[in-house]
Design a protein around this motif. Structure first.
Motif, PDB file in Angstrom:
ATOM      1  N   SER A  37       0.840  -1.203   0.000  1.00 16.33           N
ATOM      2  CA  SER A  37       0.000   0.000   0.000  1.00 16.33           C
ATOM      3  C   SER A  37       0.875   1.254   0.000  1.00 16.33           C
ATOM      4  CB  SER A  37      -0.942  -0.020   1.208  1.00 16.33           C
ATOM      5  OG  SER A  37      -1.719  -1.207   1.188  1.00 16.33           O
ATOM      6  N   LYS A  51      -4.656   2.441   2.072  1.00 17.12           N
ATOM      7  CA  LYS A  51      -4.499   2.449   3.546  1.00 17.12           C
ATOM      8  C   LYS A  51      -3.262   1.655   3.957  1.00 17.12           C
ATOM      9  CE  LYS A  51      -8.656   4.306   4.617  1.00 17.12           C
ATOM     10  NZ  LYS A  51      -8.979   4.708   3.257  1.00 17.12           N
ATOM     11  N   THR A  59      -4.528  -4.424   4.714  1.00 17.84           N
ATOM     12  CA  THR A  59      -5.367  -4.535   3.512  1.00 17.84           C
ATOM     13  C   THR A  59      -6.009  -5.920   3.474  1.00 17.84           C
ATOM     14  OG1 THR A  59      -3.740  -3.115   2.435  1.00 17.84           O
ATOM     15  CG2 THR A  59      -5.368  -4.155   1.006  1.00 17.84           C
ATOM     16  N   ASP A  75      -4.570  -2.883  -5.200  1.00 17.54           N
ATOM     17  CA  ASP A  75      -3.908  -3.167  -3.924  1.00 17.54           C
ATOM     18  C   ASP A  75      -4.554  -4.431  -3.354  1.00 17.54           C
ATOM     19  OD1 ASP A  75      -2.309  -2.915  -1.697  1.00 17.54           O
ATOM     20  OD2 ASP A  75      -3.531  -1.363  -0.740  1.00 17.54           O
TER      21      ASP A  75
HETATM   22 MG    MG Z   1      -1.721  -3.013   2.433  1.00 18.79          MG
END
Ligand code: MG
Ligand code: GTP
Length: 200
Positions: A37, A51, A59, A75
């Motif tokens: 991320s 995030k 995540t 992501d």
């Molecule tokens: Mg992540």
């Protein structure tokens, strides 16, 4: 490539519910906490687009972002987080594997590897899985700011020795740092060159 526009689109647990489109799509994968991320924020020059957290397991969904209205960036959750519990780990493993196997829009996966540590079996196995299923991927060594150039080069050399036990040829590789922006241009140029090939 200049990032003129980067926007969050949608998050999903199920690959079948991900948005369909005709644009190239690049996904970032690797062990939990490797810096997926953070790298996405660094590449897009947006502090909080994806995030991030100092704790692993941040995540947990398949997150789609659209860039310059020309390509998608994804992501993904990390794999192999030991503390997550077996059920959660298994759920994420299935989510990641089905994304890799079923996502027709997927153009290339970036497999992130922590440049500070020795080759981890889980990463080698994941790249093996991608190879066996003919899913194109490139490697990104992360957190390069955390070690000296000498140590960095030694670690990558050792990693590649290990890779060559399994692979005849090494995949495309990048060395990055999300804090110093090292490698950003190289990764973005690589994406741009594939995008150009695809529109010919
Ligand atoms: Mg992540
Ligand atoms: P999950 O979503 O949990 O799978 O993790 P992730 O791979 O998305 O990692 P994330 O980007 O959230 O980063 C994990 C931690 O590593 C955070 O504390 C980041 O600040 C830190 N980090 C990520 N990339 C770098 C880097 O290049 N250099 C340094 N020094 N720290 C980094």
């Amino acid at each position: 490539m200049q990032i003129k526009y980067a926007n969050y689109v949608i998050s999903n647990t199920d690959v079948n519910k991900c948005p369909h489109h005709n644009l190239p799509e690049y996904a970032f994968i690797g062990r939990s906490n490797v810096g997926k991320s953070s790298l996405i924020n660094m590449l897009t020059n947006r502090k909080d687009l994806a995030k991030t957290s100092s704790k692993p397991g941040k995540t947990l969904l398949i997150n789609h972002f659209i860039i310059n209205n020309e390509w998608y960036l994804v992501d993904l959750p990390g794999y192999g987080y030991a503390q997550a519990g077996k059920t959660q780990r298994e759920k994420l493993r299935k989510m990641i594997e089905s994304y890799a196997l079923l996502r027709q829009e997927l153009t290339c996966m970036f497999v992130l590897i922590d440049s500070r540590i020795e080759p981890q079996q889980i990463d080698l196995d994941f790249m093996q899985f991608l190879g066996e299923n003919e899913i194109p991927f490139a490697m990104i060594f992360t957190k390069a700011d955390k070690l000296s150039n000498e140590k960095l080069n030694n670690n990558i050399e050792a990693y590649n020795q290990k890779m060559l036990e399994q692979w005849e040829e090494l995949p495309q590789q990048f060395i990055t740092s999300s804090t110093t922006r090292k490698g950003a241009e190289e990764v973005l140029n690589y994406i741009e060159s594939i995008n150009k090939e695809m529109t010919i």
